[in-house]
Structure formats: C-alpha cells, structure tokens
Design a protein around this motif. Structure first.
Motif, PDB file in Angstrom:
ATOM      1  N   THR A 116      -0.170   8.032   4.089  1.00 45.85           N
ATOM      2  CA  THR A 116      -1.368   7.951   4.934  1.00 45.85           C
ATOM      3  C   THR A 116      -2.255   6.800   4.493  1.00 45.85           C
ATOM      4  N   GLU A 117      -2.468   6.660   3.197  1.00 49.51           N
ATOM      5  CA  GLU A 117      -3.314   5.575   2.698  1.00 49.51           C
ATOM      6  C   GLU A 117      -2.639   4.222   2.889  1.00 49.51           C
ATOM      7  N   ARG A 118      -1.338   4.182   2.673  1.00 49.40           N
ATOM      8  CA  ARG A 118      -0.614   2.934   2.904  1.00 49.40           C
ATOM      9  C   ARG A 118      -0.760   2.482   4.362  1.00 49.40           C
ATOM     10  N   ASP A 119      -0.578   3.427   5.300  1.00 49.21           N
ATOM     11  CA  ASP A 119      -0.681   3.086   6.719  1.00 49.21           C
ATOM     12  C   ASP A 119      -2.105   2.668   7.090  1.00 49.21           C
ATOM     13  N   ARG A 120      -3.087   3.316   6.459  1.00 47.19           N
ATOM     14  CA  ARG A 120      -4.484   2.937   6.723  1.00 47.19           C
ATOM     15  C   ARG A 120      -4.737   1.497   6.317  1.00 47.19           C
ATOM     16  N   LEU A 121      -4.211   1.111   5.165  1.00 43.95           N
ATOM     17  CA  LEU A 121      -4.385  -0.264   4.708  1.00 43.95           C
ATOM     18  C   LEU A 121      -3.709  -1.246   5.661  1.00 43.95           C
ATOM     19  N   ILE A 122      -2.524  -0.893   6.131  1.00 42.71           N
ATOM     20  CA  ILE A 122      -1.810  -1.780   7.049  1.00 42.71           C
ATOM     21  C   ILE A 122      -2.594  -1.961   8.348  1.00 42.71           C
ATOM     22  N   ARG A 123      -3.090  -0.859   8.898  1.00 48.05           N
ATOM     23  CA  ARG A 123      -3.855  -0.947  10.144  1.00 48.05           C
ATOM     24  C   ARG A 123      -5.124  -1.761   9.963  1.00 48.05           C
ATOM     25  N   ALA A 124      -5.735  -1.649   8.797  1.00 45.31           N
ATOM     26  CA  ALA A 124      -6.988  -2.369   8.523  1.00 45.31           C
ATOM     27  C   ALA A 124      -6.734  -3.801   8.062  1.00 45.31           C
ATOM     28  N   GLU A 125      -5.452  -4.167   7.954  1.00 48.46           N
ATOM     29  CA  GLU A 125      -5.075  -5.489   7.430  1.00 48.46           C
ATOM     30  C   GLU A 125      -5.738  -5.739   6.081  1.00 48.46           C
ATOM     31  N   ALA A 126      -5.720  -4.674   5.264  1.00 48.74           N
ATOM     32  CA  ALA A 126      -6.337  -4.725   3.933  1.00 48.74           C
ATOM     33  C   ALA A 126      -5.254  -4.671   2.864  1.00 48.74           C
ATOM     34  N   ARG A 127      -5.562  -5.234   1.724  1.00 51.30           N
ATOM     35  CA  ARG A 127      -4.628  -5.231   0.603  1.00 51.30           C
ATOM     36  C   ARG A 127      -4.983  -4.094  -0.360  1.00 51.30           C
ATOM     37  N   PRO A 128      -3.985  -3.519  -1.006  1.00 48.25           N
ATOM     38  CA  PRO A 128      -4.288  -2.513  -2.025  1.00 48.25           C
ATOM     39  C   PRO A 128      -5.031  -3.149  -3.195  1.00 48.25           C
ATOM     40  N   CYS A 129      -5.830  -2.355  -3.875  1.00 52.25           N
ATOM     41  CA  CYS A 129      -6.572  -2.839  -5.041  1.00 52.25           C
ATOM     42  C   CYS A 129      -6.167  -2.020  -6.254  1.00 52.25           C
ATOM     43  N   GLN A 130      -6.790  -2.274  -7.378  1.00 48.94           N
ATOM     44  CA  GLN A 130      -6.408  -1.597  -8.614  1.00 48.94           C
ATOM     45  C   GLN A 130      -6.667  -0.088  -8.570  1.00 48.94           C
ATOM     46  N   ILE A 131      -7.583   0.338  -7.729  1.00 52.71           N
ATOM     47  CA  ILE A 131      -7.856   1.775  -7.624  1.00 52.71           C
ATOM     48  C   ILE A 131      -6.646   2.518  -7.057  1.00 52.71           C
ATOM     49  N   HIS A 132      -5.809   1.805  -6.275  1.00 52.58           N
ATOM     50  CA  HIS A 132      -4.592   2.425  -5.750  1.00 52.58           C
ATOM     51  C   HIS A 132      -3.513   2.576  -6.816  1.00 52.58           C
ATOM     52  N   ASN A 133      -3.649   1.879  -7.915  1.00 51.78           N
ATOM     53  CA  ASN A 133      -2.649   1.983  -8.981  1.00 51.78           C
ATOM     54  C   ASN A 133      -2.542   3.435  -9.439  1.00 51.78           C
ATOM     55  N   ASN A 134      -1.326   3.912  -9.623  1.00 49.36           N
ATOM     56  CA  ASN A 134      -1.146   5.322  -9.995  1.00 49.36           C
ATOM     57  C   ASN A 134      -1.776   5.664 -11.340  1.00 49.36           C
ATOM     58  N   CYS A 135      -2.074   4.653 -12.152  1.00 49.90           N
ATOM     59  CA  CYS A 135      -2.699   4.877 -13.464  1.00 49.90           C
ATOM     60  C   CYS A 135      -4.208   4.639 -13.472  1.00 49.90           C
ATOM     61  N   SER A 136      -4.820   4.472 -12.310  1.00 54.25           N
ATOM     62  CA  SER A 136      -6.249   4.124 -12.301  1.00 54.25           C
ATOM     63  C   SER A 136      -7.120   5.236 -12.875  1.00 54.25           C
ATOM     64  N   GLY A 137      -6.685   6.494 -12.777  1.00 48.88           N
ATOM     65  CA  GLY A 137      -7.451   7.579 -13.399  1.00 48.88           C
ATOM     66  C   GLY A 137      -7.438   7.483 -14.908  1.00 48.88           C
ATOM     67  N   LYS A 138      -6.270   7.187 -15.468  1.00 44.19           N
ATOM     68  CA  LYS A 138      -6.178   6.983 -16.917  1.00 44.19           C
ATOM     69  C   LYS A 138      -7.076   5.830 -17.337  1.00 44.19           C
TER      70      LYS A 138
END
Length: 331
Positions: A116-138
């Motif tokens: 869902t988040e991946r598709d949202r980024l695609i529709r918004a023509e936005a790039r993922p950022c470091q917060i999307h990294n699976n380790c961002s909570g750590k």
C-alpha cells in the motif's frame, strides 16, 4: 566440529527437490545447551535477529525513560518493519519528538515492503526516504541514545560511544568476545557470535525480570514490548508478527537476514537461535516453527504455522504441487 544438518526439505512428485541445512541451539537460563543440531560453535552474523541486544543500551542507560518512550516504540526499536504507514508515521513522530529529522538517520533509503505504501509513493511520483528503511525504528532508538549521551551524529561508526555500548552489551550477554564485525544493510556494525552465544543471549532475555539489575529490567521490557506489539516488529503477513500473535504474546521472536531466527520463551526461560546456511528465509521460518511446536508454545495446526510448515504447496491454479516439511531427525 559438527557440520550443518538437514533441517527443511521440499518434496515434489514424490521426489526430494530441495534441502536446507543449518545449525540450531536451545539454551536454558544457565547458558547450558538443552538441545542442539549441527555445530553450536558455528560463527554467524546474527543480522537483524539481535536488534533487542542492540536496543539494550537504549533502555539500560535511562535514555528511553528520559525521552518518554512508549512500549510500542521499544518494540519498534527492535523492528525490521514493512515501511507501512503504521511504521513510518511512528518513526516520523519519534524523530520530531527528538527535534530531529529524516536527514539525521544513517540507515539509507529503500522501497517499502508494504504494498500500500509502495503504491502510494508511485502514484504521488515520490521517492522512498530513510524512514521507509526497515531498520528506521532501530535507528530512531540509536538517535535517542546518541542524544542522551550528547555524542556526535555519526552513530554507526564503530568507535562511536553508542556502538561501543552496543558491543559491550552484546559480548556480555552472549558470553563471548565477538571475533569480528560486518556492516549490516542499514550501515550499522553487526557483531559476529556463535549460534550458541546467540541462543545463550536469548535465554538470558527469557529469564530477565523487572526489578532486577538495570540491564535485566531493560531486557524484560524489550521482550514484553515485542510480544505485546508484534505488528510493530514486522508487519502484516510477516512471520514474526503472525507467529507472535499465534502464541498469544507468550514468546518474542525475531528474524534476521540470511535466514537467522531467534526466540525468547519467558515462561520456560529458554532461548533459541538458528541459522540456515544457504540463507533461505522459507527454511528459517519453517525451522523456527518446528522448534516452537516442539517446545509446546505454537500449535502445529494454527494457520500461521501451517502457512510456513507442513501445508501443501499449490500453484496459481490451486493444484497441489508439493510440500515443505522438516527433515527427519530435526525438531
């Protein structure tokens, strides 16, 4: 030295199609081996399976309480999350509470695993950022401790006070001097240990209780947080989340890249660590299910277990094609 032993097999048309071998250890609270398969002394990188060890200094130091971290944030500090809105929103709010931003992270960016988040980024023509990294909570946890220590911003450097604290905790709880380190996918050092050392650490977490030493209390809080908020540790559809839910919060488990898996069983004061040598996550998920079933904390017929072990494999037309099962003699 013992060799890796067969743990998981894939059968198709009555023939063995694939086989996965590995090492596994179950330890008790004294650090003694209860059961073992393969070579307990095999040295591995625990990868993300040791995030609760990396989070120990965050809680033990008092930083978590100084910044008012919630139990769900402690779970997130141990997470390899999906990058879903649930996770990215929580990390964003955490950074804002620290008066920091995404730019302060050192984990790098990658596409979110959450569709869902991946598709949202695609529709918004936005790039993922470091917060999307699976380790961002750590890494949000790392930044919290860094701020508490008033240390420099390059918190992933091996000689940074934070990483020195992580290494000290890691070696003390595993009971072994680490023979070396590698750089993880999120740029943080990942300290090597034996499968036995990792299982010993998980058993120590399992025996830790509130009201003990600062480190024991920290371990108990992290274990409880993971088991209480399994959705923060991984995400919908993921093994860690689904299996912890299936066990009703009685057990905390965590996967790591390249087919490492650990489990903390507080009621039995046992710890598990396993490594599939070919790095196949389908095998590590099946193997941890087998061990949890063996120890009586996971029902073999639960859908979360069946999804990963024993259920027929089917193709896109629903035709049964084979089965993934435990190798004879394992679990």
């Amino acid at each position: 030295m013992n060799k890796a032993v067969p743990m998981v097999e894939v059968w198709r048309g009555g023939l063995l199609e694939s086989a996965h071998s590995g090492h596994a250890v179950i330890c008790d609270a004294s650090g003694s081996i209860v059961e073992a398969w393969g070579d307990p002394a095999a040295v591995i990188f625990p990868r993300s399976s040791c995030k609760m060890l990396q989070a120990l200094p965050l809680v033990e130091s008092g930083a978590a309480d100084a910044f008012g971290l919630s139990e769900s944030q402690l779970a997130l500090s141990c997470a390899s999350h999906q990058g879903a809105a649930l996770h990215t929103g929580a990390v964003s709010r955490w950074l804002a509470d620290l008066d920091l931003s995404e730019a302060d992270l050192r984990c790098g960016s990658h596409e979110p695993y959450d569709r869902t988040e991946r598709d949202r980024l695609i529709r918004a023509e936005a790039r993922p950022c470091q917060i999307h990294n699976n380790c961002s909570g750590k890494h949000a946890g790392f930044l919290t401790l860094t701020k508490h220590l008033r240390a420099g911003p390059d918190y992933v450097a091996l000689d940074h006070p934070l990483q020195r604290a992580v290494k000290a905790a890691f070696e003390e709880v595993t009971g072994e001097a680490s023979p070396g380190h590698g750089i993880d996918g999120c740029s943080a050092p990942n300290f090597a240990t034996s499968v036995l050392g990792l299982a010993r650490a998980m058993a120590w977490f399992a025996a830790a209780r509130d009201g003990g030493s600062a480190r024991e209390t920290a371990a108990a809080r992290l274990t409880r947080a993971m088991a209480t908020y399994p959705e923060m540790v991984a995400g919908e559809g993921r093994a860690c989340t689904e299996l912890m839910r299936a066990m009703g919060g009685r057990v905390a488990i965590k996967t790591g890249a390249e087919a490492v898996f650990v489990a903390i069983l507080p009621d039995q004061k046992l710890g598990i660590a396993l490594k599939i040598v070919d790095g196949a996550s389908r095998a590590s998920e099946a193997a941890i299910c087998g061990l949890l079933i063996r120890l009586g904390v996971l029902e073999a017929q639960h859908p979360a277990a069946q999804k990963r072990l024993g259920a027929p494999m089917r193709n896109w037309r629903g035709i049964e094609t084979g089965v993934l099962r435990l190798a004879p003699g394992f679990a």
